[in-house]
Design an enzyme around this catalytic site. Structure first.
Site, PDB file in Angstrom:
ATOM      1  N   SER A  99     -41.594  20.402 -97.062  1.00  6.41           N
ATOM      2  CA  SER A  99     -40.688  20.347 -95.906  1.00  6.41           C
ATOM      3  C   SER A  99     -40.029  18.986 -95.748  1.00  6.41           C
ATOM      4  O   SER A  99     -40.591  17.960 -96.107  1.00  6.41           O
ATOM      5  CB  SER A  99     -41.458  20.638 -94.615  1.00  6.41           C
ATOM      6  OG  SER A  99     -41.987  21.917 -94.644  1.00  6.41           O
TER       7      SER A  99
ATOM      8  N   GLU B 208     -50.513  30.618-100.132  1.00 11.65           N
ATOM      9  CA  GLU B 208     -50.986  30.064 -98.869  1.00 11.65           C
ATOM     10  C   GLU B 208     -51.153  31.169 -97.835  1.00 11.65           C
ATOM     11  O   GLU B 208     -52.126  31.227 -97.113  1.00 11.65           O
ATOM     12  CB  GLU B 208     -49.995  29.014 -98.359  1.00 11.65           C
ATOM     13  CG  GLU B 208     -50.398  28.438 -97.010  1.00 11.65           C
ATOM     14  CD  GLU B 208     -49.382  27.440 -96.470  1.00 11.65           C
ATOM     15  OE1 GLU B 208     -49.810  26.467 -95.853  1.00 11.65           O
ATOM     16  OE2 GLU B 208     -48.165  27.626 -96.669  1.00 11.65           O
TER      17      GLU B 208
ATOM     18  N   GLU C 276     -40.404  33.117 -87.247  1.00 10.95           N
ATOM     19  CA  GLU C 276     -39.042  33.647 -87.394  1.00 10.95           C
ATOM     20  C   GLU C 276     -38.725  33.884 -88.882  1.00 10.95           C
ATOM     21  O   GLU C 276     -38.173  34.919 -89.252  1.00 10.95           O
ATOM     22  CB  GLU C 276     -38.022  32.680 -86.786  1.00 10.95           C
ATOM     23  CG  GLU C 276     -38.055  32.613 -85.261  1.00 10.95           C
ATOM     24  CD  GLU C 276     -39.262  31.874 -84.704  1.00 10.95           C
ATOM     25  OE1 GLU C 276     -39.833  31.021 -85.424  1.00 10.95           O
ATOM     26  OE2 GLU C 276     -39.665  32.150 -83.568  1.00 10.95           O
TER      27      GLU C 276
ATOM     28  N   SER D  27     -49.755  17.677 -94.586  1.00 11.57           N
ATOM     29  CA  SER D  27     -51.131  17.536 -94.119  1.00 11.57           C
ATOM     30  C   SER D  27     -51.943  16.871 -95.201  1.00 11.57           C
ATOM     31  O   SER D  27     -51.772  17.133 -96.391  1.00 11.57           O
ATOM     32  CB  SER D  27     -51.722  18.894 -93.737  1.00 11.57           C
ATOM     33  OG  SER D  27     -51.732  19.739 -94.835  1.00 11.57           O
TER      34      SER D  27
END
Lengths: 357, 388, 357, 388
Positions: free
Chosen positions: B111, B226, B358, B143
């Site tokens: 991201s 994931e 979404e 993370s």
């Protein structure tokens, strides 16, 4: 039907509060309270209470106040919610003030004296009950530590509803221990009252006055929640109009639009409910308990929904500490639980409108 | 299954968990092919059916064997299967064992501030210079970057083709001097994630995974892995519902007649989701992970948010307090730990991280249900010409 | 963990049922029942019961049945739901059959005899209780008219749980008055039983057998609801993919997509819940009551939600009599109320999993 | 208000409701300017504030005066304000009085099979032939067409311009031989609506409302009027919630502890919607109807559907029965009449008729909140070139 609109004076009042808060408060100052609960945000309260004199709104003129009504106080609450302002307006200028006004009008000179300080903003007061209390539940302070009490941190006076009646106790005679709070812009505390203070009212009157304070608090909390919801909706609408993903502003995606349209409707309803509760409080309408239970049930959920949608539709940035939306989420969640949960108010409402399980 | 049971028995006999250093034990487990039994022999597996892993894990847990480091979830759940599917033999040999033992923690550099839901809009550039790539850009929501030795990276290697076509997948050494990791504080107060600034980070071409321009396909598989990991089966009341249910049973003060039906609705929804996860697991045992798992992620986020919300309403006095707002940097995220307020706030991330709800709904609608695509103004447009 | 998948035999069974129904039934025939409750749809039952022998599924082989399990019956129920088929499979071949199998296995020859006719499709039976009954509520028939009873119109035999035990009464000895029903594809009736019939079981046994019948019905109703939901979802997905408004297929609008994605998830969960309930029934799993209450709570709501979304996303055409979606809406709503409402099942579930108010 | 009260008093004195023929009374009411007090003098009004009507209606109702025919809701709520705003003086004189008295019932020829949500995609053609238009096409969802003497019509007069620009608004004589009205049966079994087939229907140009090509703007105003009408104020518990609440109070058998909170949620939602409607009404008293009223329509549909659903769950035995499936042709729709099953099914239409809830949400999002438009492939494209 009661007037649900805002007057021109209401709009002036709103502009004054909003402008004043904008000068002394920003989101970073509010966020700083989470890392340092002692961070100085006193300028916000000075602006509201002393400069604008809003702490005096609900104090009658003959007791040194502004003699305004709950309609005006509701406009202030909206703006304070919109700014997630860390000020004791709701706890001191609404709840405690309402209790003291009742006592003073029944003849208590001590209550009248206390109101003088509250009205001019030189002191604040807090009702020593858990912040989840609501009218009709007849809670009293029975000694020992009570938590979580809102408005007690920094208060000068405590209103203590003991079994024998309502006592006014200087904060110096009580131990107030701030708690790490979900909403650090309205921190809660553990309070243990040592001194007896002065008796303002016997236990029967006390129950009436305390309930009046809780009802006034719940009625105007709805307006605070409206302000929170409006900030969240407007901020999110602005964000999705500019944030581009997939080479389009995300606000052009129909699913985003539809959720915001639904939220808009909820806010429109919340505004009507909050104005109704404020008007009913201002007018002493016999429908007040219904209006308050209805407004609390609705506005609590709408503010939370608005804050949750704001976090979600901001995407990752909404999950960060640096964006202010988390301040509103925490306020909205704390407000939902404050002065009675929505489910508790619906339960009350069932009794009020003769719809019991 | 008997062979696997025997393999487990032998591993435990040769490396009694009590007497082994955890890293050594995990290394031996990898060598025995019991790390991921469905992986090929030599890469931590035995080419066994995927669902046999459950039994292996159970037997090892019963024996008190140390498991892999939960702080390496990205490595275990995403990097490893990607390397097995797309990595070179050399990459597989070099990375998989130390990944499994936890000697090397992995993170994911996907991201970006401008590429969240629209992950394919990644703008971090990788430019080939001889046999080494130079990578520059900014990543976010990483993370474990502060604990990580290695990363999987999605970077743009070609701006003259449409966005999906210009991406390449790499393995990055997080000790490269061009890597700058900064904590990213979340609404919970903690910094579970990081921003990662990449400035002329050097990546040898041997650390490229799959072909240049194939990054999107590889990354999508990674993300599907994931999502499958997230949707894995569990015991009844294992999730958020268990915390509320136990509290309800043990503490009459939280019982609310008005909220009972709501509690039971969440119980039912948790249970049917668990069953759907189990059904998916049974299907996966005979097939490959598909986009259906996106739907499970939706369910997980919905329940986590709804149930943590309910818990606060059931104990409002308690919920007005909070344990701490201190900026801590946990080794791994926790959805079930700490107090109700923490869990409520943390759950908000469940519908954002790893693909927003979404985006998941778009995936389900288009890839599972086959609904027509929404308007994509950047479709077929060279990346450099797309408005951002 | 129990197997939640379909076997290859299950798939063959599904194909056979679907193909067979397609030959003898269409939506117009079902819709015709609303204008003429006596319209002849017997071909559907003949196909299911006689041609495919599915009425015998839950009858053990030694009683002349097929000795299949609830897993297979669930596949049939799915297909019948998908076709909104007007056949007494659930009422006769599941509920009444389960009650009779219990009685027969306890030694009742009359029950065994009755099962013979049920199994070969030459007769059908109905349990004389309101169709909203659920296990554990211990309802009995105390004389007089009882309504609304499903499966009684056209039934040959009635199972009557009186205070003194379970009676098997020929339909000729009772007055069965068809009611205009919300779902005319499973019409309900008022039943007044005149004759005593034969006693199949004493009152204690009767309660056990009747509860078993109601549990089996509720377990397999979940599969019927799954079939209803799947038809609605698939039909709607197909429609929005082709219906053009604003020069785009409406299925390309994100709000439509997201709603269908959410519905898909619900159906995925419903499928797991329905398979779990069927497997638990097949295996006599002690978890059966939990599985049934969970599946009924979930699948009832999902089927209704799917039908409601189907109506809405079909727009005006979904509101017309000429489009079949209304048949599914009516079935879904009736199924939601049948054999215990979702709220009632959640209330039961609270007791089962030790979560009481 | 005193003037109006006096006007009402005078009307009642001159035309005692008991002794007057309803049509004659309504005619006198129109002539007195008490039909729509905010309309101009001579057109049924007195140019009074819009909100004064409530008090006039109340006084007339108290005196037992007959009100306008509810079967003429389209005429009263939509055609009349449109004619006042956009009609020619001649049209106003010719139509308004007989519309108000109910001598002429009106219907609305807007929707088409291919123009539902996308109302501007109307394909019914109107072609000018001398001073008369020839109209041909198919309309649908026409309530009351079987009772109607006149209709408002939206038709396409130009296919060479984008869809919104090629529409014109007309008044149609429903007795024209080219008008064929066929009942359209709904899921309730009744036929409240119709399909209307138009074949060379002759419409004199004097029955055109506003300029050629201005039909969309006029129709939009008409629809906004409809939505305001739907959102008008009412007493507490006036709608669906009242039916459930009264039943709950009177019949202990329907009370369900598990559903109590759900009942109260709907009570609250109904009440805040009523207050929002009242607030909107107070705003309208000083301004014009705006798109905010679209949001009220959303609320109305949501509650009608949710509450009728709850009612069935509270009395499941009763709900499994139904009153009748007979094909009847009611003079006007009823949301509160008949049994619970009828109300449940009829309420499904509330989120479709008069603009679907999806379209209403688009309107709120774009026109109230100002969100950017979704992709519109037909934007700026001549109607004849748009794929349909």
């Amino acid at each position: 039907m009661t007037d649900l609109l805002y007057s021109a004076d209401d709009q002036d009042l709103r502009d004054a509060v909003r402008g004043s808060l904008a000068r002394v408060l920003d989101h970073d100052r509010v966020a700083a309270l989470y890392d340092d609960p002692g961070a100085d945000v006193s300028a916000a309260w000075r602006a509201v209470a002393s400069d604008l004199g809003l702490a005096a709104l609900l104090v009658p003129e003959h007791l040194g106040g502004a003699g305004a009504t709950a309609r005006e106080a509701a406009v202030v609450a909206e703006e304070l919610g919109r700014a997630v302002a860390p000020v004791p307006f709701l706890t001191s200028s609404v709840v405690a003030t309402t209790v003291l006004v009742h006592a003073a009008q029944a003849g208590s000179q001590e209550a009248a004296d206390a109101l003088g300080g509250l009205a001019d903003g030189t002191s604040t007061a807090a009702l020593v009950l858990p912040w989840t209390a609501r009218a009709g539940t007849r809670t009293t302070y029975d000694g020992g530590p009570v938590r979580p009490v809102a408005g007690a941190v920094g208060a000068d006076l405590l209103l203590v509803p003991r079994a024998d009646g309502l006592h006014l106790v200087p904060a110096a005679d009580a131990e107030v221990t701030p708690l790490t709070s979900l909403d650090m812009s309205r921190p809660v505390a553990t309070v243990e009252v040592g001194g007896e203070g002065v008796l303002l009212a016997d236990s029967e009157q006390a129950a009436v006055y305390v309930d009046a304070g809780l009802v006034a608090g719940a009625a105007l909390l709805a307006s605070e929640q409206l302000g929170v919801a409006q900030w969240c909706l407007e901020t999110t609408v602005a964000y999705v109009g500019t944030r581009v993903q997939f080479a389009r502003p995300i606000g052009s995606f129909q699913a985003v639009k539809h959720r915001l349209a639904d939220l808009y409707l909820e806010v429109v309803q919340a505004q009507a409910a909050a104005r109704w509760a404020a008007a009913a409080l201002a007018e002493g309408d016999p429908d007040l308990p219904v209006a308050v239970a209805t407004a609390q049930s609705w506005c609590s959920e709408v503010a939370l929904h608005a804050a949750e949608e704001a976090v979600q539709l901001h995407g990752g940035i909404g999950m960060t500490w640096e964006h202010p939306v988390h301040l509103y989420l925490k306020r909205a969640k704390a407000d939902q639980l404050a002065l009675g949960t929505p489910a508790a108010h619906r339960s009350d409402l069932g009794v009020l409108v003769d719809l019991v399980p | 299954m008997t062979d696997l049971t025997e393999a487990v028995r032998r591993l435990l006999a040769e490396h009694p968990p009590g007497g082994s250093d955890p890293t050594a034990f995990l290394g031996a487990r990898f060598d025995a092919g019991l790390a991921w039994v469905h992986f090929p022999v030599g890469l931590g597996g035995l080419a066994a059916p995927r669902d046999a892993q459950t039994e292996v894990d159970r037997l090892l847990a019963e024996a008190g064997a140390p498991g892999p480091d939960p702080a390496n979830a990205i490595g275990l759940g995403m990097a490893a299967p990607t390397l097995v599917a797309h990595g070179s033999p050399e990459q597989q040999q070099r990375y998989l064992r130390r990944l499994f033992t936890g000697e090397e923690i992995w993170c994911q550099l996907f991201s970006e501030p401008g590429a969240g839901s629209d992950l394919a809009a990644v703008a971090t550039r990788a430019v080939l210079d001889g046999d080494t790539w130079s990578v520059t850009g900014q990543k976010v929501w990483t993370s474990g970057a502060h604990n990580a030795r290695r990363a999987i990276l999605l970077a743009r290697t070609d701006v003259d083709v449409p966005k999906h076509a210009g991406l390449t997948y790499f393995v990055v050494d997080m000790t490269d001097p061009g890597v700058d990791v900064r904590p990213l504080r979340q609404i919970t107060g903690e910094a579970e994630f990081n921003e990662v600034f990449l400035t002329d980070v050097r990546v040898p071409d041997t650390d490229r995974v799959a072909a240049v321009g194939h990054g999107w396909r590889v990354a999508t598989e990674t993300l599907n892995n994931e999502r499958v990991a997230i949707g894995a089966g569990a015991d009844r009341e294992a999730g958020q519902i268990g915390l509320v249910a136990r509290r309800w049973r043990e503490d009459p003060s939280v019982r609310s007649a008005a909220q009972h039906d709501t509690l039971m609705r969440w119980w039912v929804e948790s249970e049917v989701t668990r069953m759907a996860g189990e059904r998916l697991r049974q299907q996966l045992a005979v097939g490959a992970p598909g986009p259906e798992s996106s739907a499970m992620k939706l369910a997980f986020a919905r329940q986590a948010q709804g149930i943590t919300n309910l818990m606060m309403e059931l104990a409002p006095d308690e919920a007005l307090e909070h344990d701490t707002w201190e900026l801590v940097r946990p080794r791994s995220g926790s959805f079930l730990g700490r107090g109700p307020g923490y869990r409520y706030l943390r759950a908000k991330g469940n519908s954002i991280e790893g693909g927003t709800s979404e985006v998941m709904r778009n995936v389900v609608a288009e890839r599972v249900l086959g609904l027509p695509a929404d308007h994509r103004p950047d479709k077929g447009v060279p990346f450099k010409d797309v408005p951002r």
